[in-house]
Design an enzyme around this catalytic site. Structure first.
Site, mmCIF file in Angstrom:
data_model
loop_
_atom_site.group_PDB
_atom_site.id
_atom_site.type_symbol
_atom_site.label_atom_id
_atom_site.label_comp_id
_atom_site.label_asym_id
_atom_site.label_seq_id
_atom_site.Cartn_x
_atom_site.Cartn_y
_atom_site.Cartn_z
ATOM 1 N N GLU A 121 -10.694 -10.010 76.283
ATOM 2 C CA GLU A 121 -9.061 -9.710 75.917
ATOM 3 C C GLU A 121 -8.959 -8.308 76.231
ATOM 4 O O GLU A 121 -7.789 -8.003 76.890
ATOM 5 C CB GLU A 121 -8.956 -9.630 74.128
ATOM 6 C CG GLU A 121 -7.276 -9.795 73.917
ATOM 7 C CD GLU A 121 -6.902 -8.462 73.586
ATOM 8 O OE1 GLU A 121 -5.631 -8.299 73.420
ATOM 9 O OE2 GLU A 121 -7.723 -7.181 73.443
ATOM 10 N N GLU A 122 -9.815 -7.277 76.371
ATOM 11 C CA GLU A 122 -9.418 -6.025 76.635
ATOM 12 C C GLU A 122 -9.394 -5.664 78.272
ATOM 13 O O GLU A 122 -9.058 -4.772 78.771
ATOM 14 C CB GLU A 122 -10.611 -5.058 76.253
ATOM 15 C CG GLU A 122 -10.395 -4.901 74.551
ATOM 16 C CD GLU A 122 -9.291 -4.381 73.905
ATOM 17 O OE1 GLU A 122 -8.336 -4.325 74.839
ATOM 18 O OE2 GLU A 122 -9.375 -4.180 72.778
ATOM 19 N N ASP A 143 -15.081 -8.525 72.325
ATOM 20 C CA ASP A 143 -15.078 -7.510 73.194
ATOM 21 C C ASP A 143 -14.617 -6.114 72.754
ATOM 22 O O ASP A 143 -13.341 -6.396 72.065
ATOM 23 C CB ASP A 143 -14.823 -7.834 74.850
ATOM 24 C CG ASP A 143 -13.354 -8.010 74.714
ATOM 25 O OD1 ASP A 143 -12.550 -8.833 73.988
ATOM 26 O OD2 ASP A 143 -12.658 -7.832 75.936
ATOM 27 N N ASP A 182 -10.244 -3.245 66.205
ATOM 28 C CA ASP A 182 -9.730 -3.947 67.448
ATOM 29 C C ASP A 182 -10.866 -4.484 67.982
ATOM 30 O O ASP A 182 -11.651 -4.103 69.280
ATOM 31 C CB ASP A 182 -9.065 -3.115 68.351
ATOM 32 C CG ASP A 182 -8.394 -3.800 69.467
ATOM 33 O OD1 ASP A 182 -8.597 -4.978 69.617
ATOM 34 O OD2 ASP A 182 -7.958 -2.947 70.334
ATOM 35 N N SER A 199 -0.100 -5.500 73.272
ATOM 36 C CA SER A 199 -0.177 -6.904 73.985
ATOM 37 C C SER A 199 -1.631 -7.586 73.675
ATOM 38 O O SER A 199 -2.396 -7.349 73.501
ATOM 39 C CB SER A 199 -0.195 -6.415 75.479
ATOM 40 O OG SER A 199 0.895 -5.613 75.726
#
Lengths: 456, 456
Positions: free
Chosen positions: A151-152, A87, A118, A397
């Site tokens: 994750e985002e 994602d 990313d 993070s």
């Protein structure tokens, strides 16, 4: 064929496959991208199988699916679990992109696209490293892949999956490429990631938008009050004023700070790159310390009232802000979240109502540099870069790290091949093609050194 | 037929004509409504001619057109210039409207639509008053209409028109219905309107949106800084802190304040209507004083960073606010605008760049209550309401007032028939049908009394 020769021979295909993946707008935060998320998971599965995985399964969750794949070379060999995410962050503000965020464009040796670094570009290095090892002598390890789609947005469903599938995910180390290095000339390894607490604040004044002339001056303006609340959260030294906020911060020793200060940093170059005249931050700490070992409080978004063209003389009913904190060891995301929510409500004056809703969080994480995972990563980098990497603390993070270590009982090592200037989460996200190939070249050596070091 | 009987006989048509006018989305602030603005000007022209105007002309300007019409009964009679505006405020936030802002809906005796009260419903009372007088004995005055399309954006082109057409606009009084009265039971006349200064502030930090983890803590966040700038502009007593801001304020005498305090005001009812637990405002002043005789500084809009669904961990490049001040005699809009722009730039720290752009402004205005225009309005209200009106200071602004007096050399009188609770500039703007009819009934008496008083 050597690993390097194989990568060289297939470099165009390796690049084109990544570009195809970047064309899928897998924005996890936006519900309208649900089918794109599913399409992206299917693409990851197909690429893993082509690269040599024995089996790949897409696990549905309450949110976006998790892709799990594995190649078990020999059960007696050590197992590397690669974590990544397919994602990406939302692409807006769209008008600031020089080319479409989901139309990957190559310029000056860089791939421009949302997710280029990313994390599609970075986790895909591991898929291509698998293919490279698979076709050239086989893997010195077993490898498992867990590539998630949330994750985002704080990995809300991954913890449940990990807890329910400990045996499936059993491994000797977790390897993550979702961080940066200083440069190809100055390789570095992130030994830590910061934790995160993210909340949304809603300040309500009057029950409807009012005419700012008829009511202005007599009724509290929630936008003004929200500004006052936010302004009160840093003091004149840019310390965060929330009572107890720093209580659990693991204070770095002078020796650690001296070691951090050795990392190359050119303040003028940093300022020029960002276009700012002066840097900002907590008094008493350097820039690298401010982003590495100190917690922060940032406004990620703010809105209220009339924001369109021209003017509207309105006293708004509501104003909102998205506020997040980056956390460092040993702060707890849940504790800071509760503290932040309580603080907003406590300092709210009685002429407004304040609601605070938690978005997501994650715990900070640090890898010890005397561990085998770190040493294997450093050895791999020495082999392909010809230089020892510098250990640094990353500012970002990865919410799931602390849980991985707790549930699977192994250490995590971060091998990031991006750059801080890759515009992660920003318009014109990019990934240097050279860094992409260097990652594919370096990763097999991690497997080699890790297997050797584990044998003793 | 008496004026009242005529209005009664035609009341349904009078209402339906207004509803038709309200269906035109004449939003002056939005460039996409340019053709709606032109259509609205044409509609105003047609209605004026039908009502009995001798001639009506649409004057183009650099912005939206001005409609001018007149009925010259006898050049020896006094002339009343009616000013109004056919443009309306933007309708958003649309989701808070219970019915379409441009689909006028009648409920509980009220017309709900953008512009119902501000100002289509109110200037149209004058069109219907013209028709009523024209068909029932003729006008005791001459009447001129100037209905503009840019009031809600600060009348940027009206001053040029007025200066160039002094002879055309020559008159003995300017009559404006664009304010409120306390209620049909407690009629009042606004003897003043506040001035306005409106600016847009743009705070720029880094040259691009940044990852709030990678850079957070080390680079100034423009949203945080904007909050700090705005928060600093009120002190703990809610006085405005801009140096010199209050210097020119005409301080009301104790006698004036005592008279203002006589106007009925129920604080509990006011708070309940707005849904707030406590009122806010400058220490040392009552609610009516805060909106009447004191200047204010309000945030009309604020935005920056990620404002969409879910979370995005971004440190934004820019943050914006729309900020306006309401001014009282003898403050100058231009002086306060310069002061506000300078202050924002002066207090901006060097790690951000601050730009301030002026939107529009207008001077405060006060009508003397011993003037013939005020006395004629009071006499008209006494005749149809059976009560003397209370003189009050309105909180809103009509930017062109000061210029009208200066260029045309006559006084302005405000006969407002709206209510403060009519949601001007807010969702669900409304106008009581009874107030609309009461206005149409009362306005001819203003013409009658004004003509008689001018004769001496």
């Amino acid at each position: 064929m050597s690993w390097k020769a194989y990568t060289e021979a297939h470099k165009d295909r390796f690049l084109n496959e990544l570009l195809d993946l970047l064309r899928i707008p897998s924005v996890s935060a936006r519900s309208e991208h649900k089918t794109d998320m599913e399409a992206c998971a299917e693409a990851v599965k197909a690429r893993l199988l082509e690269a040599g995985a024995d089996s790949v399964t897409i696990y549905p969750t309450e949110g976006h699916p998790i892709v799990y794949g594995e190649k078990i070379t020999d059960p007696s060999l050590p197992t590397v679990l690669v974590y990544g995410h397919y994602d990406v962050q939302p692409a807006d503000p769209l008008e600031l992109w020089h080319s479409g965020p989901f139309e990957p464009t190559i310029k000056d040796g860089k791939i421009y696209a949302r997710g280029a670094c990313d994390d599609k570009g970075q986790f895909y290095m591991h898929v291509k490293a698998l293919e490279t090892m698979h076709h050239n002598g086989g893997l010195p390890t077993n490898v498992k892949f867990i590539i998630e789609g949330e994750e985002e947005i704080g990995s809300p469903n991954l913890a449940t999956f990990v807890k329910a599938n400990k045996e499936l995910l059993a491994c000797d180390v977790i390897l993550i490429s979702d961080t940066a290095m200083i440069s190809l000339d100055t390789p570095s390894i992130d030994v830590g990631v910061r934790g995160l607490t993210y909340v949304e604040v809603e300040v309500t004044g009057p029950n409807r938008d009012l005419h700012s002339g008829v009511y202005g001056g007599a009724v509290a303006n929630p936008a003004t009050i929200l500004c006052q609340l936010i302004a009160s959260m840093h003091d004149e030294n840019n310390h965060i004023t929330i009572p107890g906020f720093y209580d659990d911060v693991l204070v770095a020793t002078e020796a650690e700070r001296a070691k951090m200060a050795e990392a190359p940093f050119d303040e003028e170059e940093y300022k020029n790159d960002l276009g700012v005249k002066a840097l900002w931050g907590e008094k008493g700490f350097s820039t690298n310390e401010r982003t590495g070992i100190r917690p922060t409080l940032e406004v990620n978004g703010i809105w209220g009232g009339y924001t369109g063209e021209g003017s509207k003389t309105v006293l708004p009913s509501k104003a909102f802000a998205k506020v997040s904190c980056r956390l460092v060891p040993n702060q707890s995301s849940h504790k800071i979240e509760a503290m932040l929510m309580e603080h907003f409500k406590k300092i709210a004056p009685d002429y407004v109502q304040v609601e605070v809703r938690p978005h997501h969080g994650g715990e900070p994480y640090v890898t010890p540099i005397d561990s085998i995972p770190y040493k294997a990563a450093a050895a791999a980098i020495l082999e392909t870069f010809g230089k020892e990497p510098i250990p640094v603390r990353g500012g970002g993070s990865i919410p799931i790290c602390a849980l991985f270590e707790q549930e699977l009982g192994v250490k995590i090592v971060f091998m990031g091949f991006g750059l801080d200037s890759d515009n992660l989460h920003s318009p014109n996200e990019k990934f240097n093609i050279d860094n992409y190939y260097k990652g594919i070249e370096t990763i097999p050596y991690f497997h080699k050194h890790f297997a050797e070091m584990m044998k003793g």
